[in-house]
Design a protein around this motif. Structure first.
Motif, PDB file in Angstrom:
ATOM      1  N   ALA A 130       0.822  -1.213   0.000  1.00 56.72           N
ATOM      2  CA  ALA A 130       0.000   0.000   0.000  1.00 56.72           C
ATOM      3  C   ALA A 130       0.855   1.262   0.000  1.00 56.72           C
ATOM      4  O   ALA A 130       0.412   2.313  -0.474  1.00 56.72           O
ATOM      5  CB  ALA A 130      -0.932  -0.002   1.218  1.00 56.72           C
ATOM      6  N   GLU A 275      -4.872   4.751   4.075  1.00 54.47           N
ATOM      7  CA  GLU A 275      -4.633   3.307   4.076  1.00 54.47           C
ATOM      8  C   GLU A 275      -3.318   2.949   4.768  1.00 54.47           C
ATOM      9  O   GLU A 275      -2.862   1.812   4.658  1.00 54.47           O
ATOM     10  CB  GLU A 275      -4.586   2.792   2.626  1.00 54.47           C
ATOM     11  CG  GLU A 275      -5.827   3.072   1.803  1.00 54.47           C
ATOM     12  CD  GLU A 275      -7.011   2.247   2.260  1.00 54.47           C
ATOM     13  OE1 GLU A 275      -6.798   1.103   2.714  1.00 54.47           O
ATOM     14  OE2 GLU A 275      -8.145   2.760   2.175  1.00 54.47           O
ATOM     15  N   PRO A 286      -3.954   3.597  10.057  1.00 52.86           N
ATOM     16  CA  PRO A 286      -4.452   4.629   9.131  1.00 52.86           C
ATOM     17  C   PRO A 286      -4.687   5.959   9.844  1.00 52.86           C
ATOM     18  O   PRO A 286      -5.030   5.985  11.024  1.00 52.86           O
ATOM     19  CB  PRO A 286      -5.778   4.035   8.622  1.00 52.86           C
ATOM     20  CG  PRO A 286      -5.625   2.563   8.819  1.00 52.86           C
ATOM     21  CD  PRO A 286      -4.802   2.398  10.064  1.00 52.86           C
TER      22      PRO A 286
END
Length: 390
Positions: A130, A275, A286
């Motif tokens: 991510a 994220e 997060p």
């Protein structure tokens, strides 16, 4: 939403079919497209992209539809910026106008292949890591800053691949139609046609590094990323001939693109924070940040482009560049021996009208620059000399 393999297959077949159609019916036989031909086919390709987007909206829902159109508009704007560089490269290699279509189609195909590779690589990275959003966001923000700092330099330097080709291979200084190899004094040599394709291809790789992070900032759906990118490249060849001469008038395009890329970069950073899983940032949790919706992104992108184009076309600088570009184009075509006598005569008549428009420009910085352009004056004088001899 997962896209079935059958839909993927049909889409790829359709895109390849369009490219083959373009080559067989428009590019295989070298010719200079008329303005009408370029306009009609540009409209057809834009229409195909819009119809496809409506289909995505209908079958995939409003979210996918909005993501597609936001991605398509962004990539189309970036592809127009690519045309500036293509124009400079082809001018530096003095590519005959009738053969420019082949170079452009090669650039489009290579660009599509390069972007497809980056798309699947980017999708794999995003699915696994991510934190890649931070990198993509940083790339776009740096690109935006560089666009704002970039000087308007129209001298295209040979890139590394071209210099290596010239150093290690026999290269000809002359074109042999649209052939990529020729024979001189019994030796097989590379023609400038092959070298210009190498230059275009190498440049496309650099464009992909900015283009793919930009569209991943709007959607992470690989199918939408691929199709929006592919359809933005379709019709780019026709668009080149349609707006050739108008490109110089878009004096604020780089600013508009910088704003768009910076905006998407910020959107990506915000999404990365939302994220977040980096252990050294907020303990790997997060962060509660505001995320920018795709709908808002689409509005911002279209709004910025609209303001950029209007400001460019109606600015004093844009108007002066328009007159200068038209005079330059008509002067070159008035002496182009590849054109027939009637076409050269028409361009000479248009050049005479351009000269009056140059005289009528205001006595400001922009008008003075056009009137004092030594290269333009030489082109016009050459056109007058050759016309007097006919």
């Amino acid at each position: 939403m997962d896209v079935p393999a059958l839909v993927w297959g049909l889409t790829i077949v359709g895109i390849v079919g369009l490219l083959l159609f373009d080559f067989v019916f428009h590019v295989r036989k070298a010719h200079i497209p008329t303005l009408r031909e370029a306009a009609v086919w540009s409209a057809i390709y834009v229409g195909i992209a819009i119809v496809f987007g409506i289909g995505v909206w209908w079958f995939g829902g409003a979210t996918m539809g909005t993501e597609y159109f936001a991605g398509y508009v962004t990539e189309k704007a970036l592809s127009v910026d690519n045309l500036f560089v293509f124009l400079i490269i082809m001018a530096s290699f003095a590519v005959p106008r009738a053969d420019q279509q082949k170079v452009l189609l090669f650039g489009i195909v290579f660009s599509l292949l390069a972007r497809t590779g980056f798309i699947f690589l980017g999708a794999a990275l995003i699915n696994s890591f991510a934190w890649v959003f931070y990198i993509f966001g940083a790339i776009l923000i740096v690109t935006a800053v560089n666009l704002l700092r970039e000087d308007e330099d129209e001298e295209q330097q040979d890139n590394v691949m071209v210099r290596l080709a010239r150093r290690f291979f026999h290269t000809s200084e002359h074109y042999d139609g649209d052939k990529m190899f020729t024979y001189e004094n019994g030796k097989r040599m590379l023609t400038p046609m092959l070298l210009v394709m190498v230059a275009i291809g190498a440049t496309d790789l650099l464009f992909a590094l900015d283009s793919i992070p930009a569209i991943f900032g709007l959607t992470q759906n690989t199918y939408i990323v691929f199709t929006a990118t592919a359809f933005s490249l379709m019709g780019l060849r026709q668009l080149f001939f349609l707006i050739d001469g108008l490109l110089d008038r878009l004096v604020y395009l780089s600013y508009g693109l910088a704003i768009i890329l910076g905006f998407i970069g910020v959107k990506l950073i915000l999404h990365a924070l939302h994220e977040n899983n980096l252990p050294f940032l907020n303990g790997g949790e997060p962060l509660p940040v505001v995320e920018i919706s795709t709908g808002l992104s689409l509005v911002v992108i279209i709004g910025v482009l609209a303001v950029t184009v209007v400001a460019s076309l109606f600015s004093a600088s844009g108007k002066a560049k328009s007159v200068s570009s038209a005079a330059r184009k008509h002067a070159k075509e008035a002496v182009d021996q590849e054109l027939d006598d009637d076409t050269r005569a028409r361009n000479y008549a248009l050049l005479e009208a351009d000269e009056q428009r140059i005289k009528d420009l205001p006595d400001d910085k922009h008008g003075t620059e056009v009137r004092e352009d030594a290269e333009l004056r030489e082109l016009i004088e050459r056109a007058h000399r050759e016309h007097a001899l006919r």
